[in-house]
Design a protein around this motif. Structure first.
Motif, PDB file in Angstrom:
ATOM      1  N   TYR A  81       3.696  24.933   8.251  1.00 41.94           N
ATOM      2  CA  TYR A  81       2.356  24.690   7.726  1.00 41.94           C
ATOM      3  C   TYR A  81       1.749  25.959   7.131  1.00 41.94           C
ATOM      4  CZ  TYR A  81       2.375  19.965   9.552  1.00 41.94           C
ATOM      5  OH  TYR A  81       2.677  18.644   9.778  1.00 41.94           O
ATOM      6  N   ARG A  82       2.068  27.106   7.688  1.00 41.46           N
ATOM      7  CA  ARG A  82       1.579  28.348   7.085  1.00 41.46           C
ATOM      8  C   ARG A  82       2.165  28.539   5.689  1.00 41.46           C
ATOM      9  NH1 ARG A  82       1.930  30.230  12.527  1.00 41.46           N
ATOM     10  NH2 ARG A  82       4.094  30.903  12.213  1.00 41.46           N
ATOM     11  N   HIS A  83       3.458  28.282   5.561  1.00 42.06           N
ATOM     12  CA  HIS A  83       4.084  28.412   4.241  1.00 42.06           C
ATOM     13  C   HIS A  83       3.573  27.339   3.277  1.00 42.06           C
ATOM     14  CE1 HIS A  83       6.887  31.618   5.175  1.00 42.06           C
ATOM     15  NE2 HIS A  83       7.273  30.988   6.283  1.00 42.06           N
ATOM     16  N   LEU A  84       3.366  26.110   3.787  1.00 44.17           N
ATOM     17  CA  LEU A  84       2.906  25.028   2.915  1.00 44.17           C
ATOM     18  C   LEU A  84       1.506  25.296   2.388  1.00 44.17           C
ATOM     19  CD1 LEU A  84       3.715  22.223   1.774  1.00 44.17           C
ATOM     20  CD2 LEU A  84       2.552  21.206   3.747  1.00 44.17           C
ATOM     21  N   ARG A  85       0.659  25.921   3.201  1.00 43.56           N
ATOM     22  CA  ARG A  85      -0.697  26.255   2.751  1.00 43.56           C
ATOM     23  C   ARG A  85      -0.655  27.200   1.556  1.00 43.56           C
ATOM     24  NH1 ARG A  85      -5.331  24.579   2.852  1.00 43.56           N
ATOM     25  NH2 ARG A  85      -6.382  26.492   3.477  1.00 43.56           N
ATOM     26  N   SER A  86       0.332  28.089   1.530  1.00 42.45           N
ATOM     27  CA  SER A  86       0.405  29.066   0.443  1.00 42.45           C
ATOM     28  C   SER A  86       1.144  28.537  -0.780  1.00 42.45           C
ATOM     29  CB  SER A  86       1.072  30.356   0.929  1.00 42.45           C
ATOM     30  OG  SER A  86       2.422  30.102   1.314  1.00 42.45           O
ATOM     31  N   GLN A  87       1.977  27.482  -0.593  1.00 43.03           N
ATOM     32  CA  GLN A  87       2.704  26.891  -1.716  1.00 43.03           C
ATOM     33  C   GLN A  87       2.740  25.364  -1.547  1.00 43.03           C
ATOM     34  OE1 GLN A  87       6.732  28.454  -1.745  1.00 43.03           O
ATOM     35  NE2 GLN A  87       6.749  28.737   0.466  1.00 43.03           N
ATOM     36  N   PRO A  88       1.587  24.708  -1.730  1.00 47.90           N
ATOM     37  CA  PRO A  88       1.453  23.279  -1.404  1.00 47.90           C
ATOM     38  C   PRO A  88       2.312  22.349  -2.246  1.00 47.90           C
ATOM     39  CG  PRO A  88      -0.481  24.093  -2.567  1.00 47.90           C
ATOM     40  CD  PRO A  88       0.334  25.293  -2.223  1.00 47.90           C
ATOM     41  N   ASP A  89       2.808  22.807  -3.388  1.00 45.59           N
ATOM     42  CA  ASP A  89       3.626  21.938  -4.233  1.00 45.59           C
ATOM     43  C   ASP A  89       5.122  22.094  -3.982  1.00 45.59           C
ATOM     44  OD1 ASP A  89       1.524  20.685  -5.664  1.00 45.59           O
ATOM     45  OD2 ASP A  89       1.266  22.523  -6.845  1.00 45.59           O
ATOM     46  N   ALA A  90       5.502  22.923  -3.020  1.00 44.66           N
ATOM     47  CA  ALA A  90       6.917  23.196  -2.767  1.00 44.66           C
ATOM     48  C   ALA A  90       7.242  22.909  -1.307  1.00 44.66           C
ATOM     49  CB  ALA A  90       7.251  24.640  -3.131  1.00 44.66           C
ATOM     50  N   VAL A  91       7.320  21.641  -0.957  1.00 41.29           N
ATOM     51  CA  VAL A  91       7.516  21.242   0.436  1.00 41.29           C
ATOM     52  C   VAL A  91       8.869  21.726   0.960  1.00 41.29           C
ATOM     53  CG1 VAL A  91       7.658  19.287   2.030  1.00 41.29           C
ATOM     54  CG2 VAL A  91       6.061  19.211   0.104  1.00 41.29           C
ATOM     55  N   ALA A  92       9.937  21.487   0.202  1.00 37.30           N
ATOM     56  CA  ALA A  92      11.268  21.874   0.673  1.00 37.30           C
ATOM     57  C   ALA A  92      11.379  23.386   0.800  1.00 37.30           C
ATOM     58  CB  ALA A  92      12.333  21.333  -0.279  1.00 37.30           C
ATOM     59  N   GLU A  93      10.802  24.129  -0.132  1.00 33.24           N
ATOM     60  CA  GLU A  93      10.863  25.582  -0.054  1.00 33.24           C
ATOM     61  C   GLU A  93      10.055  26.092   1.134  1.00 33.24           C
ATOM     62  OE1 GLU A  93      11.455  29.572  -0.517  1.00 33.24           O
ATOM     63  OE2 GLU A  93      12.605  27.865  -1.267  1.00 33.24           O
ATOM     64  N   ALA A  94       8.911  25.479   1.414  1.00 32.45           N
ATOM     65  CA  ALA A  94       8.114  25.874   2.578  1.00 32.45           C
ATOM     66  C   ALA A  94       8.901  25.624   3.860  1.00 32.45           C
ATOM     67  CB  ALA A  94       6.790  25.111   2.601  1.00 32.45           C
ATOM     68  N   PHE A  95       9.638  24.530   3.895  1.00 30.00           N
ATOM     69  CA  PHE A  95      10.402  24.242   5.105  1.00 30.00           C
ATOM     70  C   PHE A  95      11.609  25.166   5.211  1.00 30.00           C
ATOM     71  CE2 PHE A  95      12.623  21.846   8.345  1.00 30.00           C
ATOM     72  CZ  PHE A  95      11.557  21.470   9.155  1.00 30.00           C
ATOM     73  N   ARG A  96      12.229  25.514   4.079  1.00 28.08           N
ATOM     74  CA  ARG A  96      13.336  26.473   4.109  1.00 28.08           C
ATOM     75  C   ARG A  96      12.859  27.819   4.654  1.00 28.08           C
ATOM     76  NH1 ARG A  96      15.016  30.823   2.443  1.00 28.08           N
ATOM     77  NH2 ARG A  96      13.050  31.154   1.346  1.00 28.08           N
ATOM     78  N   ALA A  97      11.690  28.237   4.218  1.00 30.99           N
ATOM     79  CA  ALA A  97      11.155  29.504   4.704  1.00 30.99           C
ATOM     80  C   ALA A  97      10.899  29.447   6.208  1.00 30.99           C
ATOM     81  CB  ALA A  97       9.866  29.843   3.951  1.00 30.99           C
ATOM     82  N   ALA A  98      10.401  28.299   6.688  1.00 25.37           N
ATOM     83  CA  ALA A  98      10.160  28.147   8.125  1.00 25.37           C
ATOM     84  C   ALA A  98      11.474  28.171   8.901  1.00 25.37           C
ATOM     85  CB  ALA A  98       9.405  26.844   8.380  1.00 25.37           C
ATOM     86  N   GLN A  99      12.504  27.529   8.372  1.00 20.42           N
ATOM     87  CA  GLN A  99      13.806  27.567   9.031  1.00 20.42           C
ATOM     88  C   GLN A  99      14.345  28.993   9.073  1.00 20.42           C
ATOM     89  OE1 GLN A  99      15.719  24.519   6.575  1.00 20.42           O
ATOM     90  NE2 GLN A  99      15.917  23.205   8.385  1.00 20.42           N
ATOM     91  N   GLY A 100      14.153  29.724   7.995  1.00 15.87           N
ATOM     92  CA  GLY A 100      14.566  31.118   7.980  1.00 15.87           C
ATOM     93  C   GLY A 100      13.847  31.945   9.030  1.00 15.87           C
ATOM     94  N   ASP A 101      12.559  31.666   9.203  1.00  9.86           N
ATOM     95  CA  ASP A 101      11.802  32.367  10.254  1.00  9.86           C
ATOM     96  C   ASP A 101      12.422  32.113  11.622  1.00  9.86           C
ATOM     97  OD1 ASP A 101      10.066  33.299   8.339  1.00  9.86           O
ATOM     98  OD2 ASP A 101       8.500  31.795   8.726  1.00  9.86           O
TER      99      ASP A 101
END
Length: 840
Positions: A789-809
């Motif tokens: 959700y932190r990543h999605l707030r900063s890039q709301p149009d890129a759901v898969a990329e926000a989730f990839r970043a969270a998985q990387g975390d």
């Protein structure tokens, strides 16, 4: 040979038995059934049925049921209400048919009449077969046979055995077909129409023998069917030519090259041509057989053209006279075989001849069936808005199409065109669109070109088709399109499931199990090792998957092995991964919703929960879940009254709170405990939220058989929201996150793409759905989702990329959340792709 499809003609086998029976047929326990009044009603209903006027048919049967009630004749009432169900079934009103059949069954049970009870079970089994609920269909078929086993004079015995054999599809089926042959032969002495059932039984026995490799006996069985039809059942003569053509084709495939093989192929071609000259239902399957014969003769381009024509005809049939039957499991299964045959031949020829045309057309076919199934599901949302007039017109069109012999006069053609135009007009009034015009509603070559132009430079679209003897993967970028060979489906599926099992078991933690690592690398190379460097380097991977690939935790595939530092490189670290649906359908993808965040967690699931205010559960001690699973769909639709007890999900409270804090925006609606009700949740969906987060139990019973579970109500039952009901919701542009156990597709079928709750939310308009592939502890996942959700707030149009970043975390967190068993359980499913704006 593929099973000879009959569309609704044979799928409605219970209805066929009813129509074929002599008008005096009925249970000896019924007093009013044989009166002139009842006979006239049945004759009138039959006449309207043959005209395709199913609305009037239903009205007559309903009238008969009311008169039977006045005469206090439960058996006659059961038969007439069953007729109501037949009329609804014929116009694709499956829920209405189910309701009628269950009522009829109740009256048959109260009368203790095995004849009507067995017939109703046959109707229910036929209905569930059409709905692809094989377990329920088999249950009613078995029960119906047991009820009538020791009863003489069962006129529908042959049909009962045929359906049971089809549903079992195992070593017992040939014996059942032989039993059906004897039953039909005995019944035909008093009812000549049973000859058709005997011929069908011979044909199905021939199919089973052919599938088992017994060519001689398969040929003899099909010859027996042909002889019966030539003398007593000429209506279905084309099916025998078709079946015998399939036998000759199989014989030719196993023969050595030479005169004998050429003779067999020539006979197969002649028999198939004779079948096409008869009024055979679903003629697209004949086109498929003709294409296979041409391919076997080495006439590859002619064979590909024939197979392609078969695909086009199947879609025209599907939309021209079977729009409402989008849930038609039998037709869809046969169409999947046709698509698979074309894909295999076109992709193979495209690679061998380096023909871009056939590479493109094989991809279009691969995507078409998935796209159409999604489109059909979307259209199904609007079915209830269609007026009664629509179903009347559809029935008349079906009756026109089924004329024997077919009417080919200018007047008949004009009448069919008029009826199709009327359907289009009625569909447009409920925003269903012109489903009759295939050019406007189905993917085409222009769709593929437009889709490629809409891809961003950072994206590659990877489409899989699993088959035998080999599978394929297409790699599509804005500028390139290539296809690569993969191993046969069996090998891919077995490797995927072994890898998933190891990931799910948690064997790859900080210690990095060597077996997991090797298998993860092997599977990555199997699926993606042939991609060009340019294709493989794209940061965004859009995946169009099917079958077991929908169960694969793609992100856990291993790109680089452990380098000694204790860390291996996972696919999720290099690429955002999103499984797409309907990539080639026309239309714009849903835009991002501007609503807030709705979170549901920690509902009250049992009376041991101190928040419930109750010390004990009412009822008989059965759990609603056990009762639901035992009865599958029909119990859910008839709403039994069990008590409702599930384990509490205390960890979901932490998940919801962490997610809300990470989102840190308004409006945010949190539904927990007693407020986590179905009613409150549905109310929170208007206007459509930007994100819908469901940390609840999910009961998964199979494709489109899933329920989201909310807090207990005052009656002690949990609130259930089924996949069928989710389809009717309107959440355009929402992101849906489901963290319940195994909310991703679990009962997937080759070629048809995503299923269950994921498909349902996609149909409802969600632009992305995040779901779990396997059961996870409710105490895990909070950190992953908060990061998302932190990543999605900063890039709301890129759901898969926000989730990839969270998985990387998580991978680099140094905590227990670094294990793939935690972060790889989640999969991102994209909504309908459509064609995006080409602006960059």
């Amino acid at each position: 040979m593929a099973t000879s499809p009959r569309g609704l003609v044979l799928v409605l086998i219970g209805m066929e038995a009813w129509l074929a029976a002599p008008i005096h047929t009925g249970s000896p326990r019924s007093g009013w059934w044989g009166t002139q009044e009842a006979v006239r009603l049945r004759q009138t209903a039959r006449r309207y049925t043959l005209q395709g006027d199913y609305a009037e048919t239903e009205r007559i049967y309903q009238l008969g049921a009311e008169i039977a009630a006045e005469h206090r004749d439960p058996v006659a009432r059961a038969w007439f209400i069953s007729g109501v169900g037949d009329a609804r079934f014929a116009r694709f009103d499956y829920r209405g048919a189910l309701d009628a059949y269950l009522k009829a069954r109740g009256f048959a049970q109260s009368a203790r009449d095995p004849v009507s009870l067995g017939a109703t079970d046959l109707d229910l089994a036929s209905l569930y077969q059409q709905m692809w609920d094989r377990d329920s269909a088999l249950r009613f078929a078995e029960e119906g046979r047991e009820i009538t086993r020791r009863v003489g004079g069962i006129y529908y015995r042959a049909q009962q055995l045929l359906l049971l054999a089809r549903l079992r599809s195992d070593q017992s089926s040939p014996a059942l077909y032989r039993e059906a042959i004897e039953a039909a032969r005995s019944a035909s002495a008093g009812d000549p129409s049973q000859a058709a059932a005997e011929a069908i039984a011979w044909e199905y026995l021939g199919d089973a023998l052919l599938a088992g490799g017994d060519m001689d006996r398969a040929n003899a069985a099909q010859q027996s069917a042909l002889l019966i039809r030539q003398s007593r059942a000429q209506r279905d003569l084309g099916y025998s030519y078709w079946a015998l053509g399939a036998v000759r084709l199989k014989q030719a495939e196993q023969a050595e090259a030479g005169p004998a093989r050429r003779k067999l192929l020539s006979e197969a071609e002649d028999l198939t041509a004779r079948a096409m000259a008869t009024p055979t239902a679903q003629r697209y399957v004949l086109q498929y057989q003709q294409g296979q014969i041409l391919l076997a003769e080495g006439r590859v381009l002619e064979g590909l053209d024939a197979l392609e024509n078969g695909i086009q005809q199947s879609q025209q049939w599907r939309t021209g006279i079977a729009l409402a039957g989008s849930a038609d499991g039998v037709a869809a299964a046969h169409q999947a075989k046709i698509f698979d045959g074309f894909i295999q031949a076109a992709a193979d020829y495209g690679i061998r001849s380096e023909s871009q045309r056939w590479i493109e057309e094989s991809l279009e076919a691969s995507e078409l069936n998935r796209a159409v199934n999604l489109r059909d599901s979307s259209a199904a949302r609007l079915r209830e808005k269609l007026p009664l007039e629509y179903w009347e017109v559809l029935g008349k069109l079906q009756a026109e199409e089924a004329q024997i012999p077919p009417l080919s006069s200018a007047a008949a053609d004009s009448e069919r065109d008029r009826l199709k135009l009327k359907l289009t007009e009625l569909e447009s009034k409920v925003e269903l669109g012109n489903a009759v015009n295939i050019a406007e509603n189905f993917p085409s070559h222009d769709s593929l070109n437009h889709f490629r132009r809409s891809l961003r430079d950072s994206e590659v679209f990877l489409s899989f088709a699993l088959g035998d003897p080999e599978s394929f993967v297409w790699a599509v970028t804005r500028d390139t399109l290539n296809v690569y060979r993969l191993p046969a489906a069996e090998q891919v599926v077995s490797t995927v499931r072994e890898f998933r099992q190891r990931v799910e078991a948690g064997t790859a933690g900080a210690g990095a199990n060597q077996g997991f690592e090797d298998l993860g690398q092997h599977l990555y190379k199997m699926l993606f090792g042939q991609l060009s460097p340019r294709e493989a380097s794209k940061p965004v991977w859009l995946l169009s998957a099917e079958d077991a690939l929908l169960e694969l935790p793609f992100g856990a595939l291993v790109l680089e092995p452990n380098d000694g530092s204790g860390h291996m490189v996972f696919l999720a670290e290099r690429h955002s991964l999103e499984i797409k649906a309907g990539a080639l359908l026309p239309g714009e993808p849903p835009k991002r919703s501007t609503g807030g965040l709705v979170l549901v967690g920690d509902p009250i699931y049992n009376y041991a929960d101190p928040r419930s205010g109750n010390s004990a559960a009412p009822g008989d001690g059965k759990t609603w879940f056990a009762d639901l699973r035992a009865g599958s769909t029909w119990r859910r639709w008839t709403r039994p009254e069990p008590s409702g007890q599930l384990n509490r999900l205390p960890g979901s409270h932490e998940e919801v709170e962490a997610s809300a804090a990470a989102w840190n925006a308004v409006p945010t609606i949190i539904l927990e405990g007693a407020s986590a009700t179905r009613q409150n949740f549905l109310k929170a969906l208007s206007p459509a939220p930007q994100v819908i987060h469901l940390a609840t139990h999910a009961v998964t019973l199979g494709e489109d058989e899933a329920d989201l579970v909310f807090s207990l109500g005052g009656d002690g039952r949990p609130g259930l929201l089924s996949a069928l009901e989710v389809r009717t919701l309107d959440v355009p542009g929402s992101v849906v996150v489901m963290t319940g156990c195994a909310t991703a597709p679990s009962d997937v079928k080759a070629g048809l793409g995503m299923a269950g709750l994921v498909r349902a939310w996609t149909v409802a308009g969600a632009r992305a759905v995040i779901a779990t592939e396997w059961a996870i502890q409710d105490s895990t996942g909070s950190a992953l989702l908060a990061s998302f959700y932190r990543h999605l707030r900063s890039q709301p149009d890129a759901v898969a990329e926000a989730f990839r970043a969270a998985q990387g975390d998580m991978i680099h967190s140094g905590t227990n959340d670094a294990a793939p068993a935690v972060w790889a359980a989640y999969q991102v499913f994209g909504g309908q792709t459509g064609t995006r704006s080409e602006s960059r």
